[in-house]
Design a protein around this motif. Structure first.
Motif, PDB file in Angstrom:
ATOM      1  N   TYR A   1       0.889  -1.171  -0.110  1.00 52.30           N
ATOM      2  CA  TYR A   1      -0.023  -0.102  -0.020  1.00 52.30           C
ATOM      3  C   TYR A   1       1.003   1.109   0.064  1.00 52.30           C
ATOM      4  N   VAL A   2       1.851   1.235   0.852  1.00 47.60           N
ATOM      5  CA  VAL A   2       2.606   2.744   0.897  1.00 47.60           C
ATOM      6  C   VAL A   2       4.203   2.236   0.853  1.00 47.60           C
ATOM      7  N   GLY A   3       4.545   1.120   0.275  1.00 45.77           N
ATOM      8  CA  GLY A   3       6.092   0.914   0.029  1.00 45.77           C
ATOM      9  C   GLY A   3       6.544   1.758  -0.889  1.00 45.77           C
ATOM     10  N   ILE A   4       5.901   2.458  -1.680  1.00 43.87           N
ATOM     11  CA  ILE A   4       6.350   3.482  -2.730  1.00 43.87           C
ATOM     12  C   ILE A   4       7.564   4.344  -1.840  1.00 43.87           C
ATOM     13  N   VAL A   5       7.240   4.894  -0.663  1.00 46.63           N
ATOM     14  CA  VAL A   5       8.185   5.791  -0.029  1.00 46.63           C
ATOM     15  C   VAL A   5       9.531   5.108   0.004  1.00 46.63           C
ATOM     16  N   PHE A   6       9.702   3.791  -0.013  1.00 49.61           N
ATOM     17  CA  PHE A   6      11.076   3.331   0.123  1.00 49.61           C
ATOM     18  C   PHE A   6      11.483   2.825  -1.479  1.00 49.61           C
ATOM     19  N   LEU A   7      10.496   2.115  -1.743  1.00 47.55           N
ATOM     20  CA  LEU A   7      10.703   1.703  -3.269  1.00 47.55           C
ATOM     21  C   LEU A   7      10.729   2.832  -4.320  1.00 47.55           C
ATOM     22  N   GLY A   8      10.410   3.947  -4.272  1.00 42.82           N
ATOM     23  CA  GLY A   8      10.576   4.888  -5.127  1.00 42.82           C
ATOM     24  C   GLY A   8      11.045   6.115  -4.539  1.00 42.82           C
ATOM     25  N   PHE A   9      12.236   6.071  -3.524  1.00 37.11           N
ATOM     26  CA  PHE A   9      12.715   7.133  -3.124  1.00 37.11           C
ATOM     27  C   PHE A   9      13.676   7.847  -4.033  1.00 37.11           C
ATOM     28  N   THR A  10      13.472   9.060  -3.919  1.00 35.58           N
ATOM     29  CA  THR A  10      14.047   9.904  -5.072  1.00 35.58           C
ATOM     30  C   THR A  10      15.263  10.757  -4.312  1.00 35.58           C
TER      31      THR A  10
ATOM     32  N   GLY B   1      22.234   3.531  -1.233  1.00 36.18           N
ATOM     33  CA  GLY B   1      21.604   2.348  -1.600  1.00 36.18           C
ATOM     34  C   GLY B   1      20.883   2.605  -3.086  1.00 36.18           C
ATOM     35  N   SER B   2      19.711   1.912  -3.248  1.00 37.73           N
ATOM     36  CA  SER B   2      19.104   1.969  -4.779  1.00 37.73           C
ATOM     37  C   SER B   2      17.723   2.177  -4.532  1.00 37.73           C
ATOM     38  N   SER B   3      16.949   2.653  -5.548  1.00 41.96           N
ATOM     39  CA  SER B   3      15.557   2.385  -5.737  1.00 41.96           C
ATOM     40  C   SER B   3      15.145   2.503  -6.953  1.00 41.96           C
ATOM     41  N   ILE B   4      13.615   1.974  -7.421  1.00 40.04           N
ATOM     42  CA  ILE B   4      13.602   2.059  -8.698  1.00 40.04           C
ATOM     43  C   ILE B   4      13.832   3.214  -9.477  1.00 40.04           C
ATOM     44  N   VAL B   5      13.902   4.271  -8.726  1.00 45.70           N
ATOM     45  CA  VAL B   5      14.020   5.763  -9.489  1.00 45.70           C
ATOM     46  C   VAL B   5      15.492   5.656 -10.044  1.00 45.70           C
ATOM     47  N   THR B   6      16.572   5.250  -9.146  1.00 44.58           N
ATOM     48  CA  THR B   6      17.797   5.487  -9.338  1.00 44.58           C
ATOM     49  C   THR B   6      18.340   4.268 -10.619  1.00 44.58           C
ATOM     50  N   GLU B   7      17.618   3.162 -10.387  1.00 44.63           N
ATOM     51  CA  GLU B   7      17.901   2.152 -11.332  1.00 44.63           C
ATOM     52  C   GLU B   7      17.170   2.065 -12.666  1.00 44.63           C
ATOM     53  N   PHE B   8      16.194   2.951 -12.684  1.00 47.93           N
ATOM     54  CA  PHE B   8      15.637   2.962 -14.254  1.00 47.93           C
ATOM     55  C   PHE B   8      15.425   4.514 -14.299  1.00 47.93           C
TER      56      PHE B   8
ATOM     57  N   HIS C   1      18.579  -1.279  -0.476  1.00 45.61           N
ATOM     58  CA  HIS C   1      18.646  -1.804  -1.972  1.00 45.61           C
ATOM     59  C   HIS C   1      17.317  -2.106  -2.205  1.00 45.61           C
ATOM     60  N   TRP C   2      16.448  -1.626  -3.190  1.00 50.19           N
ATOM     61  CA  TRP C   2      15.114  -1.886  -3.407  1.00 50.19           C
ATOM     62  C   TRP C   2      14.557  -3.420  -3.702  1.00 50.19           C
ATOM     63  N   ARG C   3      15.705  -3.941  -4.363  1.00 51.43           N
ATOM     64  CA  ARG C   3      15.305  -5.461  -5.035  1.00 51.43           C
ATOM     65  C   ARG C   3      15.528  -6.172  -3.940  1.00 51.43           C
ATOM     66  N   TRP C   4      16.561  -6.126  -2.890  1.00 51.05           N
ATOM     67  CA  TRP C   4      16.288  -7.005  -1.510  1.00 51.05           C
ATOM     68  C   TRP C   4      15.043  -6.679  -0.747  1.00 51.05           C
ATOM     69  N   LEU C   5      14.723  -5.400  -0.525  1.00 46.57           N
ATOM     70  CA  LEU C   5      13.612  -4.937   0.129  1.00 46.57           C
ATOM     71  C   LEU C   5      12.352  -5.731  -0.379  1.00 46.57           C
TER      72      LEU C   5
END
Length: 555
Positions: free
Chosen positions: A37-46, A132-139, A261-265
């Motif tokens: 529901y709110v994982g975007i805060v960490f997965l999509g951290f900019t 670390g990394s997020s979907i923002v930094t990887e893509f 790191h978003w993939r491990w998370l």
């Protein structure tokens, strides 16, 4: 004489060992919904970022620059305070591989006024200031591609919308247990596949699939636990099922801190869902659903199992079961029934707006915190903590004060807190955190109360339809929120809070137009729903006058 499941549970245990065991197992399911529901805060951290310019790293190494000096010498300056910085999306059109650059202000040899130097977009990617990394930094979901982050979060809400609209029919058709296990399996598989997605497109597809089944699974868990307990415990168990989701928020903050790191998370929060497949041997089918399918013998077997687990015995007379609602004349409700009469139409419009507002403010405040907070992990943790007192305040107030005033007050507190945060100076960070926590507590209360009141304002034959139609606005709000937050912050960081403040204050004012439902029986007919706001004494007076009128001719 046929008896209902509630009648049998009064003898077999309404909330004893079996129900507590089921609550614990299903509460784990509720907690795992939080990362979706709110994982975007960490997965999509900019994180802070700037254009990558070929040759800059080598020049910086040759000159022995510090990171601050490299930033100052080679990147365009920041824009006005509170606005997006040009340095994030623009770079100087300069060939940094030239050997003629001086180590002290290298651009001075080209033009003493940097503002006249040509600038262009980031053609060689970005440099991100994060360990670390997020979907923002990887893509590279920044600058011209930043809308793709909005789409990522909107896609899961599109899945919520479709899944929650269809789950009622599916669960009624195929049973609670089968639907629960199916959604758990698909959710777990999609979550793991998302963690290993090679491209943004595949990641988006698996996120959409997660949305289709995850909220549906959460709702089935809610249905199951409320169908296992007795009537007196239904509301309290429902509230604490949502408290389990709050526990999931706290765990998410800790796991995200440990795994930057978003993939491990993503892999870590998705993997436990496979554990829920063991519920095949732990959780029985709902006896209420079995009765609705005329499987009374199987329902009675499960009820006897419940009584045995609770250390209770059932009287021999309680052997025939029936549904709580006797089937009389079947009515086919439609959306027009929700807007045909004036009071129900008003209820529908206000409830739809409040569902929408609750979703926008709840998700929006969390997303905005991820953009504006100093320490994303601590801010997320503290704001999640205030959801606990919100739940206890609901339990303490709704049966003493009523529904309407706590509901209106919670919306207004959330709206006022958003507006107040805009005007608090940055050096009073402690005050900003307190106000933000008040706003989060307010909107959490409003979100949970609207779930309760929605069912109490509609007559029986359109109650389920009313809940589904009105609550669907929650997912519509979730689809819009990412675009609202991320696009408005590009204009001004605090602009989303201004919008949230207005939405919350209007929602609180509209709630005051609804009737109080505390201590009132659920309306059975449209006429009863239409007359909910009329004082009882007027009705009694009207009946009395009618009797007097009838008595006159007899004399």
């Amino acid at each position: 004489m046929p008896t209902t499941v509630d009648d049998v549970l009064e003898h077999g245990g309404e909330f004893h060992f079996f129900q507590k065991q089921m609550f614990f197992l299903l509460a784990l399911l509720s907690a795992t919904f939080a990362p979706i529901y709110v994982g975007i805060v960490f997965l999509g951290f900019t994180p802070d970022h700037r254009c990558r310019s070929p040759g800059v790293a080598e020049l910086s190494l040759r000159c022995g620059w510090s990171p601050a000096e490299e930033l100052n010498y080679t990147v365009p300056g920041p824009g006005p305070a509170g606005e997006a910085s040009p340095r994030q999306c623009r770079r100087y059109e300069v060939d940094w591989n030239q050997s003629t650059f001086d180590c002290v202000d290298p651009l001075a040899s080209l033009d003493t006024n940097r503002s006249r130097l040509p600038q262009g977009p980031c053609r060689d990617g970005w440099v991100y200031e994060t360990p670390g990394s997020s979907i923002v930094t990887e893509f590279n979901l920044v600058c011209a591609n930043s809308w793709m982050l909005d789409l990522f979060q909107s896609s899961v809400n599109v899945g919520f919308f479709i899944g929650s609209m269809s789950i009622g029919y599916i669960a009624d058709r195929f049973g609670r247990k089968l639907c629960l296990l199916t959604t758990v399996l698909i959710n777990a598989a999609a979550g793991v596949l998302m963690a290993i997605s090679p491209t943004y497109t595949w990641m988006l597809i698996f996120r959409l699939i997660q949305g289709l089944v995850s909220k549906a699974g959460w709702l089935i868990g809610y249905i199951l636990i409320t169908e296992f307990v007795g009537r007196r415990y239904r509301r309290t168990v429902g509230i604490f099922y949502q408290v389990a989701y709050t526990v999931g928020l706290l765990v998410l903050a800790g796991v995200a801190y440990a795994l930057p790191h978003w993939r491990w998370l993503q892999f870590t929060v998705a993997l436990p869902n496979f554990f829920f497949l063991l519920y095949y041997w732990c959780i029985p089918e709902s006896p209420r659903w079995l009765i609705s399918q005329n499987k009374n013998a199987e329902a009675m077997r499960i009820i006897k199992h419940i009584a045995k687990k609770n250390g209770k015995s059932l009287p021999a007379s309680l052997q025939r079961l029936r549904l709580e609602e006797e089937t009389g004349k079947k009515l086919n409700p439609s959306f027009l029934d929700l807007v045909r009469t004036p009071q129900i139409r008003k209820h529908t419009m206000i409830l739809m707006y409040n569902w929408f507002t609750s979703s926008v403010l709840y998700q929006g405040l969390i997303m905005h915190m991820g953009l504006a907070g100093d320490n994303i992990y601590l801010d997320f943790f503290y704001s999640a903590l205030v959801e606990f007192p919100a739940a206890f305040m609901i339990i303490l107030t709704i049966d003493r004060i009523g529904r309407r005033y706590p509901w209106a007050a919670s919306n207004m507190v959330a709206g006022a807190a958003c507006l107040a945060s805009v005007f608090i100076p940055g050096d009073l960070q402690w005050l900003k955190i307190i106000i933000s926590c008040l706003g989060r507590m307010g909107i959490t209360m409003a979100y949970e109360i609207v779930c309760l009141v929605n069912a109490e304002l509609y007559p029986t034959f359109i109650r389920n339809l009313g809940i589904h139609i009105c609550s669907s606005m929650c997912d519509i709000g979730g689809i819009i929120t990412p675009f609202l937050v991320y696009r408005l912050t590009n204009i001004w960081l605090e602009l989303p809070l201004m919008v949230f403040g207005v939405l919350g204050l209007v929602a609180g004012g509209l709630v005051l137009l609804l009737p109080e439902t505390k201590g009132k029986a659920l309306p059975e007919t449209i006429e009863e729903a239409e007359n909910m706001q009329r004082p009882r004494k007027n009705k009694e007076k009207m009946i009395y006058l009618q009797v007097q009128k009838l008595d006159i001719p007899l004399n």
